[in-house]
Design a protein around this motif. Structure first.
Motif, short mmCIF file in Angstrom:
data_model
loop_
_atom_site.label_atom_id
_atom_site.label_comp_id
_atom_site.label_asym_id
_atom_site.label_seq_id
_atom_site.Cartn_x
_atom_site.Cartn_y
_atom_site.Cartn_z
N LYS A 34 34.15 79.43 73.73
CA LYS A 34 33.03 80.33 73.54
C LYS A 34 32.41 80.66 74.89
N MET A 35 32.06 81.90 75.05
CA MET A 35 31.31 82.29 76.24
C MET A 35 29.84 82.36 75.85
N GLY A 36 28.96 82.03 76.78
CA GLY A 36 27.54 82.05 76.48
C GLY A 36 26.74 82.72 77.57
N LEU A 37 25.60 83.24 77.18
CA LEU A 37 24.66 83.89 78.09
C LEU A 37 25.33 85.06 78.82
N LYS A 72 20.20 87.16 75.37
CA LYS A 72 20.42 85.72 75.25
C LYS A 72 19.83 84.97 76.45
N VAL A 104 16.64 81.96 76.17
CA VAL A 104 16.70 80.55 76.53
C VAL A 104 16.28 80.26 77.98
N GLU A 137 24.00 84.20 65.78
CA GLU A 137 24.01 85.38 66.65
C GLU A 137 25.30 86.17 66.46
N GLU A 149 28.54 88.25 67.42
CA GLU A 149 29.45 88.24 68.57
C GLU A 149 30.71 89.04 68.26
N GLU A 174 28.27 83.50 65.70
CA GLU A 174 28.29 82.13 66.21
C GLU A 174 27.05 81.40 65.69
N ILE A 196 24.77 78.51 66.81
CA ILE A 196 24.49 77.65 67.95
C ILE A 196 23.44 76.64 67.52
N PHE A 243 14.91 73.06 71.44
CA PHE A 243 15.87 74.07 71.91
C PHE A 243 15.58 74.45 73.36
N PHE A 246 16.22 73.64 77.50
CA PHE A 246 17.18 72.98 78.40
C PHE A 246 17.28 73.72 79.72
N SER A 282 27.56 73.93 75.57
CA SER A 282 26.95 75.26 75.51
C SER A 282 26.43 75.60 74.11
N SER A 283 25.83 74.60 73.47
CA SER A 283 25.19 74.74 72.15
C SER A 283 26.16 75.10 71.03
N GLY A 287 30.24 86.01 73.24
CA GLY A 287 28.82 85.78 73.54
C GLY A 287 27.92 86.63 72.66
N GLY A 288 26.72 86.16 72.43
CA GLY A 288 25.78 86.85 71.55
C GLY A 288 25.34 88.19 72.12
C1 OOG Z 1 23.28 78.67 74.79
C2 OOG Z 1 24.56 79.27 74.27
C3 OOG Z 1 24.58 80.76 74.48
C4 OOG Z 1 25.61 82.96 73.74
O1 OOG Z 1 26.32 83.56 72.94
O2 OOG Z 1 24.97 83.54 74.61
C5 OOG Z 1 25.51 81.48 73.59
C6 OOG Z 1 22.17 78.80 73.79
O3 OOG Z 1 21.68 79.91 73.56
O4 OOG Z 1 21.76 77.77 73.24
O5 OOG Z 1 26.18 80.96 72.75
#
Ligand code: OOG
Ligand code: MG
Length: 256
Positions: free
Chosen positions: A58-61, A66, A70, A103, A105, A135, A137, A144, A146, A156-157, A226-227
């Motif tokens: 998974k890719m995040g942020l 997004k 966070v 979220e 994706e 996804e 998370i 929540f 960090f 990555s959640s 990613g979201g």
């Molecule tokens: C971190 C994981 C971010 C996304 O799709 O951007 C993520 C979080 O938001 O807790 O999964």
């Protein structure tokens, strides 16, 4: 090294038992992103020992929405296992998570290996199919909240994912309108273009970033791009549905 092994045990146990933990950086402010990826690898290895199978990454942020939600503005990645797969149209048990969010994706499934620095055309040529996805998370950290190393260490959640119908890789996913509804009320609207300008860029980034950990995308791997919008908090009784322009929808019901 033994601290990293201990951190891996802590984040893995928190995920396994759905219990909130303090941020690792509270007591170890010097924890680096690189060390955090080592913790992530060790914690996912523990899942593998329990019988979970590799399912992809998974890719995040990868979107501004997004990053803002966070307060961390660096692209991150995590590992998916088969145990995280939730059946499309099925039920999601709230009790399995600390404070789950959903979220919208875009997902890719790989046909060929992909590794290191690649162009968007090379990445596309390695794709078997694309699909709309949700996804789930769930940060294991209290409230929540960090810092970058914390979330990386916590895979990555990553905690669940649902996939919709598969479409041919040539399907244009650059700028698809999408929305998330909870019990028929629209809670998020957006576009797949929010994902780094084009979800394929997230796949390109995945190939490059995971190479730093000595890994590569393998045939059959799923990659969540990613979201595209901020994530929505889940509670029992909710019917959640994400609809994607031209790709249909993905939905589930939250149960206790
Ligand atoms: C971190 C994981 C971010 C996304 O799709 O951007 C993520 C979080 O938001 O807790 O999964
Ligand atoms: Mg996500």
């Amino acid at each position: 090294m033994s601290t990293l092994v201990e951190f891996a045990r802590i984040v893995d146990e928190a995920a396994r038992t759905a219990s909130a933990i303090p941020q690792l950086t509270e007591t170890h402010p010097a924890l680096s992103a690189e060390e955090a990826y080592a913790v992530q690898a060790l914690s996912v290895a523990r899942r593998r020992t329990r019988g979970e199978k590799r399912a992809g990454y998974k890719m995040g942020l990868t979107s501004r929405a997004k990053m803002q939600q966070v307060g961390v503005s660096e692209v991150i990645w995590g590992r998916l296992t088969d145990a995280m797969r939730v059946e499309e149209g099925g039920e999601l048990s709230r009790a399995r998570f600390v404070h789950p969010r959903a979220e919208p994706e875009i997902a890719f499934i790989m046909r060929r290996p992909l590794e290191g620095r690649v162009t968007a055309a090379e990445a596309l040529a390695a794709v078997e199919a694309v699909s709309p996805a949700i996804e789930i998370i769930d940060s294991r950290y209290k409230d929540f909240r960090f810092a970058l190393p914390d979330v990386i260490a916590d895979n990555s959640s990553s905690s669940g994912f649902l996939l919709g119908a598969w479409y041919r890789p040539e399907t244009d996913v650059a700028n698809l309108g999408l929305l998330v509804e909870v019990d028929g009320q629209v809670v998020q609207v957006g576009s797949s273009a929010a994902i780094l300008g084009h979800p394929l860029r997230s796949l390109v980034a995945a190939a490059r970033l995971i190479a730093a950990a000595g890994e590569r995308l393998e045939p059959g791997d799923i990659v969540l791009a990613g979201g595209a919008t901020a994530a929505h908090a889940l509670s029992p009784g909710q019917f959640v549905r994400a609809e994607f322009e031209g790709l249909g929808s993905v939905s589930f019901t939250v149960v206790s």
